[in-house]
Motif scaffolding. Structure first.
Motif, PDB file in Angstrom:
ATOM      1  N   LEU A  89       0.786  -1.153   0.063  1.00  7.21           N
ATOM      2  CA  LEU A  89      -0.014   0.020  -0.017  1.00  7.21           C
ATOM      3  C   LEU A  89       0.813   1.210   0.027  1.00  7.21           C
ATOM      4  CD1 LEU A  89      -2.872  -0.979   2.424  1.00  7.21           C
ATOM      5  CD2 LEU A  89      -2.905  -0.837  -0.250  1.00  7.21           C
ATOM      6  N   LEU A  90       2.030   1.408   0.861  1.00  6.22           N
ATOM      7  CA  LEU A  90       2.532   2.288   0.783  1.00  6.22           C
ATOM      8  C   LEU A  90       3.244   2.687  -0.646  1.00  6.22           C
ATOM      9  CD1 LEU A  90       3.903   4.908   2.237  1.00  6.22           C
ATOM     10  CD2 LEU A  90       5.589   3.324   3.120  1.00  6.22           C
ATOM     11  N   SER A  91       4.017   1.583  -1.117  1.00 13.21           N
ATOM     12  CA  SER A  91       4.390   1.629  -2.626  1.00 13.21           C
ATOM     13  C   SER A  91       3.611   2.206  -3.481  1.00 13.21           C
ATOM     14  CB  SER A  91       5.118   0.146  -2.779  1.00 13.21           C
ATOM     15  OG  SER A  91       6.254   0.347  -3.410  1.00 13.21           O
ATOM     16  N   MET A  92       2.252   1.796  -3.531  1.00 11.74           N
ATOM     17  CA  MET A  92       1.275   2.272  -4.340  1.00 11.74           C
ATOM     18  C   MET A  92       1.107   3.603  -3.983  1.00 11.74           C
ATOM     19  SD  MET A  92      -1.608  -0.533  -4.041  1.00 11.74           S
ATOM     20  CE  MET A  92      -1.117  -2.296  -4.147  1.00 11.74           C
ATOM     21  N   ALA A  93       1.154   4.202  -2.782  1.00 11.07           N
ATOM     22  CA  ALA A  93       0.630   5.361  -2.490  1.00 11.07           C
ATOM     23  C   ALA A  93       1.738   6.287  -2.915  1.00 11.07           C
ATOM     24  CB  ALA A  93       0.478   5.498  -0.900  1.00 11.07           C
ATOM     25  N   LEU A  94       3.073   5.834  -3.045  1.00 13.71           N
ATOM     26  CA  LEU A  94       4.170   6.537  -3.415  1.00 13.71           C
ATOM     27  C   LEU A  94       4.077   6.783  -4.954  1.00 13.71           C
ATOM     28  CD1 LEU A  94       6.985   5.249  -1.251  1.00 13.71           C
ATOM     29  CD2 LEU A  94       6.195   7.738  -1.311  1.00 13.71           C
ATOM     30  N   GLN A  95       3.732   5.722  -5.529  1.00 15.98           N
ATOM     31  CA  GLN A  95       3.862   5.851  -7.107  1.00 15.98           C
ATOM     32  C   GLN A  95       2.682   6.812  -7.610  1.00 15.98           C
ATOM     33  OE1 GLN A  95       3.311   1.516  -7.744  1.00 15.98           O
ATOM     34  NE2 GLN A  95       5.602   0.997  -7.545  1.00 15.98           N
ATOM     35  N   ALA A  96       1.467   6.517  -6.714  1.00 12.72           N
ATOM     36  CA  ALA A  96       0.186   7.477  -7.241  1.00 12.72           C
ATOM     37  C   ALA A  96       0.756   9.050  -6.849  1.00 12.72           C
ATOM     38  CB  ALA A  96      -1.008   7.174  -6.223  1.00 12.72           C
ATOM     39  N   MET A  97       1.742   9.217  -6.160  1.00 17.36           N
ATOM     40  CA  MET A  97       2.123  10.649  -6.005  1.00 17.36           C
ATOM     41  C   MET A  97       3.335  10.909  -6.920  1.00 17.36           C
ATOM     42  SD  MET A  97       1.726  11.164  -1.975  1.00 17.36           S
ATOM     43  CE  MET A  97       0.333  10.819  -1.049  1.00 17.36           C
ATOM     44  N   GLY A  98       3.371  10.054  -7.834  1.00 14.50           N
ATOM     45  CA  GLY A  98       4.615  10.242  -8.724  1.00 14.50           C
ATOM     46  C   GLY A  98       6.074   9.761  -8.357  1.00 14.50           C
ATOM     47  N   GLN A  99       6.204   9.471  -7.254  1.00 15.73           N
ATOM     48  CA  GLN A  99       7.415   8.947  -6.692  1.00 15.73           C
ATOM     49  C   GLN A  99       7.862   7.651  -7.162  1.00 15.73           C
ATOM     50  OE1 GLN A  99      10.366  10.439  -5.137  1.00 15.73           O
ATOM     51  NE2 GLN A  99      10.962   8.398  -5.558  1.00 15.73           N
ATOM     52  N   PRO A 100       8.691   7.062  -7.799  1.00 17.33           N
ATOM     53  CA  PRO A 100       9.088   5.855  -8.273  1.00 17.33           C
ATOM     54  C   PRO A 100       9.570   5.094  -6.723  1.00 17.33           C
ATOM     55  CG  PRO A 100      10.469   7.307  -9.643  1.00 17.33           C
ATOM     56  CD  PRO A 100       9.566   8.028  -8.861  1.00 17.33           C
ATOM     57  N   ALA A 101       8.805   3.886  -6.502  1.00 15.28           N
ATOM     58  CA  ALA A 101       8.873   3.077  -5.327  1.00 15.28           C
ATOM     59  C   ALA A 101       8.663   1.512  -5.573  1.00 15.28           C
ATOM     60  CB  ALA A 101       7.916   3.533  -4.402  1.00 15.28           C
ATOM     61  N   ILE A 102       9.329   0.724  -4.808  1.00 16.24           N
ATOM     62  CA  ILE A 102       9.206  -0.598  -4.858  1.00 16.24           C
ATOM     63  C   ILE A 102       9.219  -1.080  -3.618  1.00 16.24           C
ATOM     64  CG2 ILE A 102      11.716  -1.180  -5.120  1.00 16.24           C
ATOM     65  CD1 ILE A 102      10.791  -3.457  -6.881  1.00 16.24           C
ATOM     66  N   SER A 103       8.153  -2.348  -3.426  1.00 20.28           N
ATOM     67  CA  SER A 103       8.073  -2.984  -1.992  1.00 20.28           C
ATOM     68  C   SER A 103       8.890  -4.169  -1.930  1.00 20.28           C
ATOM     69  CB  SER A 103       6.648  -3.214  -1.734  1.00 20.28           C
ATOM     70  OG  SER A 103       6.094  -4.178  -2.611  1.00 20.28           O
ATOM     71  N   MET A 104       9.325  -4.538  -0.942  1.00 21.21           N
ATOM     72  CA  MET A 104      10.562  -5.899  -0.920  1.00 21.21           C
ATOM     73  C   MET A 104      10.018  -6.470   0.428  1.00 21.21           C
ATOM     74  SD  MET A 104      14.005  -4.632  -2.520  1.00 21.21           S
ATOM     75  CE  MET A 104      14.574  -6.031  -2.768  1.00 21.21           C
ATOM     76  N   THR A 105       9.759  -7.791   0.459  1.00 20.18           N
ATOM     77  CA  THR A 105       9.617  -8.692   1.738  1.00 20.18           C
ATOM     78  C   THR A 105      11.039  -8.716   2.307  1.00 20.18           C
ATOM     79  OG1 THR A 105       9.982 -10.627   0.499  1.00 20.18           O
ATOM     80  CG2 THR A 105       7.657  -9.737   0.611  1.00 20.18           C
ATOM     81  N   GLY A 106      11.076  -9.236   3.282  1.00 18.69           N
ATOM     82  CA  GLY A 106      12.329  -9.550   3.926  1.00 18.69           C
ATOM     83  C   GLY A 106      13.292 -10.738   3.109  1.00 18.69           C
ATOM     84  N   ALA A 107      12.301 -11.517   2.678  1.00 13.48           N
ATOM     85  CA  ALA A 107      12.934 -12.525   1.842  1.00 13.48           C
ATOM     86  C   ALA A 107      13.682 -11.995   0.297  1.00 13.48           C
ATOM     87  CB  ALA A 107      12.234 -13.786   1.415  1.00 13.48           C
ATOM     88  N   GLN A 108      13.015 -11.092  -0.013  1.00 16.63           N
ATOM     89  CA  GLN A 108      13.362 -10.515  -1.448  1.00 16.63           C
ATOM     90  C   GLN A 108      14.581  -9.586  -1.040  1.00 16.63           C
ATOM     91  OE1 GLN A 108       9.556  -8.820  -2.510  1.00 16.63           O
ATOM     92  NE2 GLN A 108       9.457  -9.805  -4.247  1.00 16.63           N
TER      93      GLN A 108
END
Ligand code: ADP
Ligand code: ASP
Ligand code: MG
Length: 617
Positions: A89-108
């Motif tokens: 959700l935070l990654s989507m919120a950032l992207q929606a505001m025009g900020q490139p972002a990517i979410s990662m799990t601990g494993a990733q």
């Protein structure tokens, strides 16, 4: 040292947002805005988030509706989902505001931990993938609280409740970030929990030693392991409010020795073995169990300006207490005189025929300590100290535990032998600091340091008492090793000063506290060992609360403990058990009096500020 971000003239910041801060869509959007501001100010950013609001509590509840004892692996599978929701959700919120972002799990990311489900420690963190995304201008949003057991097993692990703070600081250490900011629902670290004492006051700074103690004595604003990592790796750590731009509280650490990032949370639990030959013990036996006794004794001692080091008090059958404390050798005569003058007045009013309190002194004492932040949550370390001393034939007279230190009062004749054995067992050189009980570590802080920095309340503890433990070297070591082998941490360990003959064998009582969650298991384990270890009844009391004061400024200042005891006595609160370390004093009181005790103690040390802190729902 890899400081690519520096070369690009950009700071790398790790920000962590807790559950309340990401508790709703609006709050996630507010977090996104703050993240974007930080990026626009010219920083690279890794953001660690917790699960939304009380999600993790909800998941725990669900699991317990299915099974009273859910499998720990499946528990991790379940609990780790909470953080996965927030990163997306935070990654989507950032992207929606025009900020490139990517979410990662601990494993990733590659946050590799021990295979200990629900309480894993971090072993190492891979930084390449995160760094690549950062280079490409993305904000990296990482799930807190979780890791993976190994790159081949791919088992999801969690770090223990509250562990997102630890994820954030560990990432900051691994990435060699310029700063780690913990955003939460209070303005920073306060003198105590504002939910209990709204007058709690914000601190600009706190030392990592003090914060370690407060965190492990119940102040959940920071996970103690996060403080430990910050201290070990010199991470700049700040706790701030998610709702304001105020600077918050800085956790300050001495500049650490360089250490490898491999084995991040498990390397080298002990930094030093220390000793102090200038110790003498005063014990008062059979003092009645009613409010005001400790206050009176230590009040008088403080009036004489005598500095008391360790204090322990514990209750026994027949409702009387033993109180023992240590002072410097040249204070012994005066301390003994104070205790002897008070003793006759302590006869029980209900039972005047009972024996009078008795004073015993021992001039020939020394204190040996092991010191290091790596013993947090690792009960085996204290147990290893006790068994090392037992194997060296050293009898332990008093034990004092804190988060970063375990001290044992022993016969001064045994001191050299004890030090040699401990240095060998923990693979350290004896610290250059000579006598001085480790106090030198805080001594340079100057006269303006307040004696008490903060107070904490822990309502999640239980007290265990073991009656009639045969008084042989090594028995305490056996008991605590046994508990440690089941990963049960103990605190406030107290053995009675009095010996009782039971069937011709000299015995003592041992009392200690454990987390309430561990109480049943601890009792069962100890019960099962009765045939081998030969002690008597094991009693559990769950309706206790632990109230503590913490401050490096109490070192060398007489009267701090006395002030706490007096404040409680004035309000007729009975102290059931006392344990101190160099920079803390903890008292056990009845659970029902816990909240009031914290309020009383906070007021007694004038910790209140002018503003009332309001914690958002
Ligand atoms: P987060 O979800 O952000 O990690 P936590 O609930 O884990 O937040 O920690 C913040 C809470 O810690 C505060 O709301 C406060 O009630 C509690 N707390 C306990 N002791 C202290 C203290 N000394 N200073 C600040 N907060 C404290
Ligand atoms: N979500 C986890 C918990 O509630 C981790 C954290 O918030 O720090 O314990
Ligand atoms: Mg937290």
């Amino acid at each position: 040292m890899d400081k690519r971000h520096r070369q690009r003239d950009m700071a790398l910041i790790v920000q962590k947002y807790g559950g309340t801060s990401v508790g709703s869509v609006e709050r996630i959007q507010a977090v996104a805005q703050r993240v974007i501001q930080t990026v626009q100010a010219g920083n690279s950013l890794v953001v660690v988030v917790s699960a939304m609001g009380k999600t993790t509590d909800g998941l725990v509840k669900l699991a317990h509706e299915i099974s009273p004892t859910p499998d720990r692996r499946e528990m991790d599978m379940l609990l780790s989902t909470g953080e996965q929701v927030s990163i997306a959700l935070l990654s989507m919120a950032l992207q929606a505001m025009g900020q490139p972002a990517i979410s990662m799990t601990g494993a990733q990311v590659g946050i590799v931990t021990e295979a200990e489900h629900t309480r894993a420690r971090i072993l190492s963190i891979e930084t390449e993938r995160m760094e690549r995304h950062l280079q490409e201008g993305r904000v990296v949003v990482v799930a807190g609280f979780q890791g993976i057991s190994s790159q081949s097993d791919l088992e999801i692990t969690t770090l223990g409740r509250g562990g997102s703070d630890t994820s954030a600081v560990a990432l900051a250490a691994a990435l060699r970030a310029d700063c780690c900011e913990i955003y939460t629902d209070v303005p920073g670290i306060l003198t105590t929990d504002p939910r209990i004492v709204p007058e709690a006051q914000l601190m600009d700074e706190i030392t990592s030693d003090e914060m370690l103690e407060l965190a492990s004595l119940g102040a959940k604003v920071l996970h103690p392991r996060a403080v430990e990592i910050a201290r070990n790796y010199g991470v700049t750590l700040v706790v701030r409010s998610s709702w304001t731009d105020d600077p918050g509280t800085k956790v300050i650490s001495p500049i650490p020795q360089p250490r490898p990032l491999q084995g991040l949370e498990i390397a080298h639990p002990i930094d030093a073995v220390e000793f102090d030959l200038d110790q003498a013990k005063v014990a008062m036996l059979r003092v009645p169990d009613r409010p005001g006794i400790a206050a009176r004794l230590f009040g008088e001692i403080a009036t004489q300006d005598l500095d008391v080091d360790l204090i322990i008090q514990s209750i026994h059958e027949g409702n009387s207490n033993d109180i023992a404390f240590t002072v410097t050798k040249n204070s012994l005569n005066r301390a003994e005189a104070v205790a002897s003058a008070i003793a006759p007045a302590l006869r029980s009013p209900v039972n005047p025929m009972a024996d009078e309190a008795e004073v015993m002194v021992d001039r020939r004492m020394a204190k040996v300590s092991i010191v290091g932040a790596g013993m947090i949550g690792r009960p085996g370390v204290a147990a290893q100290m006790f068994s090392t001393l037992a194997e060296a034939g050293v009898n332990i007279e008093m034990i004092s535990t804190s988060e970063v230190q375990v001290s044992c009062a022993i016969d001064e004749e045994d001191c050299d032998r004890a030090i040699a054995a401990l240095c060998q067992a923990f693979n350290v050189n004896q610290s250059p600091a000579k006598s001085g009980s480790g106090k030198h570590r805080w001594a340079e802080e100057g006269p303006n340091v307040p004696p008490v920095r903060g107070a904490a309340l822990d309502l999640k503890q239980a007290r265990l008492a073991i009656r009639h433990v045969p008084d042989r070297p090594g028995l305490a070591a056996k008991i605590f090793s046994l508990l440690a082998s089941h990963n049960i941490s103990v605190d406030m360990i107290i053995q009675s000063q009095r010996c009782r003959l039971v069937n011709g064998v000299a015995t003592r009582d041992i009392a200690f506290t454990v987390s309430a969650n561990d109480a049943d298991e601890a009792q069962a384990i100890l019960q099962a060992a009765v045939p081998e270890l030969g002690y008597g009844e094991i009693m559990v009391d769950r309706s206790i609360a632990k109230v503590s004061i913490v401050g490096t400024g109490m070192v060398g200042k007489p009267g701090v403990a006395a002030r706490m005891f007096e404040a409680l006595a004035k309000e007729k609160i009975n102290i059931q058990m006392i344990a101190t370390s160099e920079i803390k004093v903890s008292c056990l009181v009845a659970e029902a009096e816990g909240v009031r005790s914290l309020q009383i103690v906070h007021a007694a040390f004038e910790l209140a500020g002018n503003d009332r802190i309001v914690v958002p729902a």
